[in-house]
Write a protein that holds these residues in place. Structure first.
Motif, PDB file in Angstrom:
ATOM      1  N   ALA A 133      31.630  39.926  33.046  1.00 29.56           N
ATOM      2  CA  ALA A 133      32.681  40.889  32.713  1.00 29.56           C
ATOM      3  C   ALA A 133      32.710  42.069  33.668  1.00 29.56           C
ATOM      4  O   ALA A 133      33.745  42.706  33.843  1.00 29.56           O
ATOM      5  N   GLU A 134      31.557  42.409  34.249  1.00 31.39           N
ATOM      6  CA  GLU A 134      31.482  43.506  35.206  1.00 31.39           C
ATOM      7  C   GLU A 134      30.489  43.103  36.302  1.00 31.39           C
ATOM      8  O   GLU A 134      29.662  42.218  36.104  1.00 31.39           O
ATOM      9  N   PRO A 135      30.561  43.739  37.473  1.00 29.09           N
ATOM     10  CA  PRO A 135      29.802  43.222  38.615  1.00 29.09           C
ATOM     11  C   PRO A 135      28.347  43.657  38.721  1.00 29.09           C
ATOM     12  O   PRO A 135      27.561  42.999  39.396  1.00 29.09           O
ATOM     13  N   LEU A 151      34.793  50.491  44.666  1.00 28.84           N
ATOM     14  CA  LEU A 151      36.056  50.293  43.969  1.00 28.84           C
ATOM     15  C   LEU A 151      36.431  48.820  43.951  1.00 28.84           C
ATOM     16  O   LEU A 151      37.333  48.414  43.206  1.00 28.84           O
ATOM     17  N   GLU A 152      35.739  48.035  44.779  1.00 26.78           N
ATOM     18  CA  GLU A 152      35.978  46.591  44.823  1.00 26.78           C
ATOM     19  C   GLU A 152      34.670  45.890  45.180  1.00 26.78           C
ATOM     20  O   GLU A 152      33.971  46.292  46.106  1.00 26.78           O
ATOM     21  N   PHE A 177      36.087  41.937  41.584  1.00 30.91           N
ATOM     22  CA  PHE A 177      36.207  42.978  40.571  1.00 30.91           C
ATOM     23  C   PHE A 177      36.832  44.200  41.248  1.00 30.91           C
ATOM     24  O   PHE A 177      36.364  44.637  42.302  1.00 30.91           O
ATOM     25  N   ARG A 178      37.844  44.783  40.626  1.00 31.63           N
ATOM     26  CA  ARG A 178      38.519  45.952  41.192  1.00 31.63           C
ATOM     27  C   ARG A 178      38.714  47.009  40.113  1.00 31.63           C
ATOM     28  O   ARG A 178      38.857  46.700  38.929  1.00 31.63           O
ATOM     29  N   TRP A 237      36.728  47.837  35.024  1.00 30.96           N
ATOM     30  CA  TRP A 237      36.872  46.808  36.046  1.00 30.96           C
ATOM     31  C   TRP A 237      37.910  45.774  35.629  1.00 30.96           C
ATOM     32  O   TRP A 237      38.003  45.399  34.459  1.00 30.96           O
ATOM     33  N   ARG A 238      38.686  45.312  36.611  1.00 32.42           N
ATOM     34  CA  ARG A 238      39.566  44.155  36.427  1.00 32.42           C
ATOM     35  C   ARG A 238      38.981  43.017  37.265  1.00 32.42           C
ATOM     36  O   ARG A 238      38.595  43.213  38.407  1.00 32.42           O
ATOM     37  N   LYS A 239      38.952  41.826  36.692  1.00 29.01           N
ATOM     38  CA  LYS A 239      38.330  40.679  37.363  1.00 29.01           C
ATOM     39  C   LYS A 239      39.392  39.630  37.669  1.00 29.01           C
ATOM     40  O   LYS A 239      40.306  39.391  36.879  1.00 29.01           O
TER      41      LYS A 239
END
Length: 212
Positions: free
Chosen positions: A21-23, A178-179, A196-197, A205-207
């Motif tokens: 879900a997150e990096p 940020l990415e 992820f951004r 974060w958006r994946k």
């Protein structure tokens, strides 16, 4: 059916990372794997900057930690990369671990570390490296190896066996991503890629999965 944290960790370590879900957990897992398997400098990354004319520069640096979601590294602020980082305030990093068939790409904003943080890390370095930070005018023309060795000898004599203070021109940066793109090798070049951004350091974060 529920999945334990241990099962999730093992899945990430094995490369089945597309559900993350997150990096940051994933990045930490991959760094740990690299430290266990890579024979030399598992924390080495290629740092890309841009000079005042807009031309890109890239070189290898040793990233000293992933702290609070930021990548931390140190350098001479008067070097080419130091000046470019201070001027642009942004950079990119890539880590490639060939034996693990993995890669991480990072883009984001950079800012100097606090002075006390730089002091603490500087004092943890070998004495010869601390002398080198004084002796080397990094990135500037050098007439001969002998000239560098003379500077090393000069500062070695200057500080003797006493404390070596951190030079004002030597410090660190924190890269706030940020990415972050994670890549894992797959057969027939049909690799897994997940990016992820986020808009800023406080945004969620958006994946997105990418074609290889």
């Amino acid at each position: 059916m529920t999945t334990s944290k241990q099962d999730q960790s093992e899945a990430l370590t094995k490369g089945d990372f597309v559900e993350a879900a997150e990096p940051f957990q994933l990045v930490a897992e991959w760094f740990a794997d690299a430290q266990a398997s890579e024979p030399n400098d598992p924390n080495a990354g290629a740092l890309a900057t841009v000079d005042p004319d807009g031309l890109p520069n890239v070189r290898m640096v040793l990233v000293r930690g992933l702290d609070a979601g930021e990548f931390v590294f140190y350098t001479n602020y008067e070097s080419a990369k130091g000046r470019e980082l201070l001027s642009a305030g942004k950079a990119a990093l890539v880590f490639h671990w060939k034996s693990l068939r993995r890669q991480i790409r990072v883009r984001g904003l950079v800012a100097p570390v606090p002075a006390e943080e730089a002091d603490a890390y500087y004092q943890s370095r070998p004495r010869g490296s601390r002398i080198g930070a004084w002796a080397s005018q990094q990135s500037r023309p050098l007439e001969s190896r002998f000239a560098l060795e003379k500077e090393v000898a000069r500062f070695t004599a200057r500080f003797g066996i006493g404390e070596i203070p951190r030079p004002e021109h030597w410090s660190g940066f924190r890269l706030t991503p940020l990415e972050i793109e994670c890549w894992h090798d797959r057969p027939f070049r049909l690799h897994d890629r997940v990016v992820f951004r986020r808009e800023d350091a406080t945004a969620p974060w958006r994946k997105q999965r990418l074609y290889p």
